[in-house]
Design an enzyme around this catalytic site. Structure first.
Site, PDB file in Angstrom:
ATOM      1  N   ASP A 128      -9.544  -4.319  -5.325  1.00 55.75           N
ATOM      2  CA  ASP A 128      -8.791  -3.165  -4.849  1.00 55.75           C
ATOM      3  C   ASP A 128      -9.089  -1.967  -5.763  1.00 55.75           C
ATOM      4  O   ASP A 128      -8.734  -1.994  -6.938  1.00 55.75           O
ATOM      5  CB  ASP A 128      -7.295  -3.499  -4.876  1.00 55.75           C
ATOM      6  CG  ASP A 128      -6.435  -2.379  -4.324  1.00 55.75           C
ATOM      7  OD1 ASP A 128      -6.986  -1.301  -4.009  1.00 55.75           O
ATOM      8  OD2 ASP A 128      -5.211  -2.593  -4.209  1.00 55.75           O
ATOM      9  N   HIS A 162      -8.015  -4.968  -0.919  1.00 55.72           N
ATOM     10  CA  HIS A 162      -6.844  -4.220  -0.496  1.00 55.72           C
ATOM     11  C   HIS A 162      -6.489  -4.676   0.924  1.00 55.72           C
ATOM     12  O   HIS A 162      -7.365  -4.725   1.774  1.00 55.72           O
ATOM     13  CB  HIS A 162      -7.149  -2.713  -0.527  1.00 55.72           C
ATOM     14  CG  HIS A 162      -5.911  -1.883  -0.399  1.00 55.72           C
ATOM     15  ND1 HIS A 162      -5.094  -1.611  -1.480  1.00 55.72           N
ATOM     16  CD2 HIS A 162      -5.331  -1.292   0.665  1.00 55.72           C
ATOM     17  CE1 HIS A 162      -4.072  -0.883  -1.069  1.00 55.72           C
ATOM     18  NE2 HIS A 162      -4.187  -0.674   0.234  1.00 55.72           N
ATOM     19  N   SER A 166       0.834  -1.196   0.000  1.00 53.67           N
ATOM     20  CA  SER A 166       0.000   0.000   0.000  1.00 53.67           C
ATOM     21  C   SER A 166       0.880   1.262   0.000  1.00 53.67           C
ATOM     22  O   SER A 166       1.704   1.418  -0.897  1.00 53.67           O
ATOM     23  CB  SER A 166      -0.961  -0.073   1.189  1.00 53.67           C
ATOM     24  OG  SER A 166      -1.952   0.899   1.056  1.00 53.67           O
TER      25      SER A 166
END
Ligand SMILES: *[C@@H]1O[C@H](CO)[C@@H](O)[C@H](O)[C@H]1NC(C)=O
Ligand SMILES: *[C@@H]1O[C@H](CO)[C@@H](O)[C@H](O)[C@H]1NC(C)=O
Length: 339
Positions: A284, A314, A183
Site C-alpha cells: 500500500d 490497498h 481508506s
C-alpha cells in the site's frame, strides 16, 4: 523496504489474475471519470459502481470461513433528506429481541469522492462483518467531494452518531460502539471519532476506533509513495487530485484533515480518543503516512494496535478470496469482543 527497487517490489506482488483484472477496470474507469477541471463524471462511474437495494430476506455474505455464518437483513434509514444523509443497517438473522450485539458505524472507502453503502462491494463487506463477527452495522452515506468539501463528511458522521444515540437501532448495544472504516473511510474514522469526543452522548459509548488502510497524506512524497507507485488502485496523481477536490480552497496537503500529525496540526494530547486498531499492507503506497499516524497517536499517549500484512495491497479486504481477508476478520472479532 530499503535496498529494494520499486520495480522489484512491484513484480514480487502475487495476485490472482481475476483480482488484477477487477482492479485494472476500477482504476481505468475511476481515472477516466475524474476531470481536469476538478469535477467528476458520475455517469461514467455507474459502469463499475453496481448498486444493490436493501433486503428484508436474510442473505449471507460471500465467505471463505468454515464456521457457520449468519444471514443478514438490511434496511435503509434517512436521517436528513436535504443532504441525502442516510445509512444502511445490517442485522444478523436470528438475533432475539433481548440480544444486543456490538454496533459498528462503518465509513466506506472511495477516495472521499466515490461509492456509497449501496455499492455492491460495500454491501458485501458490511454483510460479511455483520454475519461473521457477529455485529450490527450502520453503513453511512456521507457527502462526497468535490461537490461537498471538508468538513462535510465529518459533520455527517457525527450527525449519524447523534441520531443513533437518540434512536437506537434494533439489537444494538450502544455501549459497545466501534467506529470503523477503510481508506477514505479510515480518514473519517479519525476525524469523526475526534469530533465525537467533544460531544456528550446519552447512551452511546465509543469503545474503539478501527482504521483499515486509512487515507492520509501530506505535501512530502514518502518512500512508500515513491517505491510503490504503479501498484493497483493508487497513484500520487490520483491522491493529489482527491485532496484538492476535498480540502478547502487554497489549502495544501498538510491541512490537518490529510496530515493529522503534520506541521499545521494542533495538539491532540487532550483529545478523548479510544483504543484503536490500524490495518496496514506491504503493497500500500499509503503505508508510510499510516505509520506516521500510528506514531502520532502513540506519541500523544493514545493506545494503538497495528496489524501489518506484508503481502496486502490497498483494498485487500474487499476480496474475500485473499488470505489476509480471513485473518482480518479474526483480528476485528478479537478486538471488538475483547473491549
Ligand atoms: C489517468 O489518466 C490520465 C489522463 O487523463 C493519465 O495521464 C494518467 O496517467 C492516468 N493515471 C492512472 C493512474 O492511470
Ligand atoms: C468541467 O468539464 C465538464 C465536461 O467537460 C463540463 O460539463 C463541466 O461544466 C465543467 N465544469 C466546470 C466547473 O468547469
Amino acid at each position: 523496504m530499503s535496498g529494494t527497487s520499486g520495480s522489484e517490489l512491484r513484480t514480487s506482488l502475487k495476485l490472482p489474475w481475476r483480482i488484477r483484472f477487477i482492479l485494472a477496470a476500477l482504476n481505468a474507469i475511476s481515472n477516466a471519470s475524474i476531470r481536469r477541471n476538478g469535477t467528476v463524471n458520475r455517469c461514467l462511474m455507474t459502469l463499475i459502481d453496481f448498486k444493490v437495494p436493501p433486503s428484508d430476506k436474510p442473505v449471507k455474505g460471500v465467505t471463505t470461513s468454515d464456521k457457520p455464518v449468519k444471514g443478514v437483513t438490511t434496511s435503509d434509514t434517512t436521517v436528513d433528506p436535504s443532504r441525502n444523509l442516510w445509512f444502511r443497517y445490517f442485522l444478523p438473522r436470528g438475533t432475539t429481541s433481548g440480544e444486543n450485539l456490538p454496533i459498528i458505524v462503518y465509513f466506506h472507502g472511495g477516495s472521499l469522492v466515490f461509492l456509497s453503502p449501496s455499492s455492491k462491494s460495500y454491501d458485501d463487506l458490511c454483510r460479511r462483518l455483520a454475519g461473521e463477527l457477529p455485529a450490527t452495522v450502520v453503513s453511512v452515506n456521507y457527502r462526497l467531494a468535490p461537490e461537498h468539501k471538508f468538513p462535510s463528511p465529518y459533520e455527517d458522521g457525527v450527525e449519524i452518531l447523534k441520531f443513533i444515540d437518540e434512536n437506537p437501532p434494533a439489537n444494538a448495544d450502544l455501549t459497545r460502539c466501534f467506529i470503523v472504516g477503510d481508506s477514505a473511510g479510515g480518514n473519517l474514522v479519525h476525524h469523526v471519532t475526534a469530533r465525537a469526543g467533544e460531544h456528550d452522548f446519552r447512551n452511546l459509548k465509543i469503545a474503539g476506533a478501527i482504521l483499515i488502510q486509512p487515507f492520509f497524506g501530506g505535501e512530502e512524497r514518502t518512500e512508500s509513495e515513491i517505491q510503490l507507485a504503479g501498484t493497483p488502485l493508487w497513484s500520487v496523481e490520483r491522491t493529489d487530485w482527491c485532496w484538492k477536490a476535498f480540502l478547502p480552497e487554497g489549502s495544501d496537503r498538510d491541512h490537518p484533515a490529510a496530515n493529522v500529525f503534520g506541521p499545521k496540526s494542533s495538539d491532540i494530547s487532550g483529545l478523548k480518543f479510544p483504543k484503536s486498531l490500524v490495518f496496514m499492507g506491504g503493497f500500500d503506497p499509503l503505508r508510510d503516512w499510516q505509520k506516521r499516524y500510528c506514531e502520532g497517536l502513540k506519541g500523544n499517549g493514545k493506545e494503538v494496535k497495528v496489524v501489518d500484512y506484508p503481502n496486502a495491497i490497498h483494498s485487500f479486504y474487499i476480496f474475500p478470496q485473499l488470505p489476509e481477508s480471513t485473518l482480518f476478520l479474526t483480528e476485528l472479532q478479537d478486538f471488538i469482543y475483547s473491549q
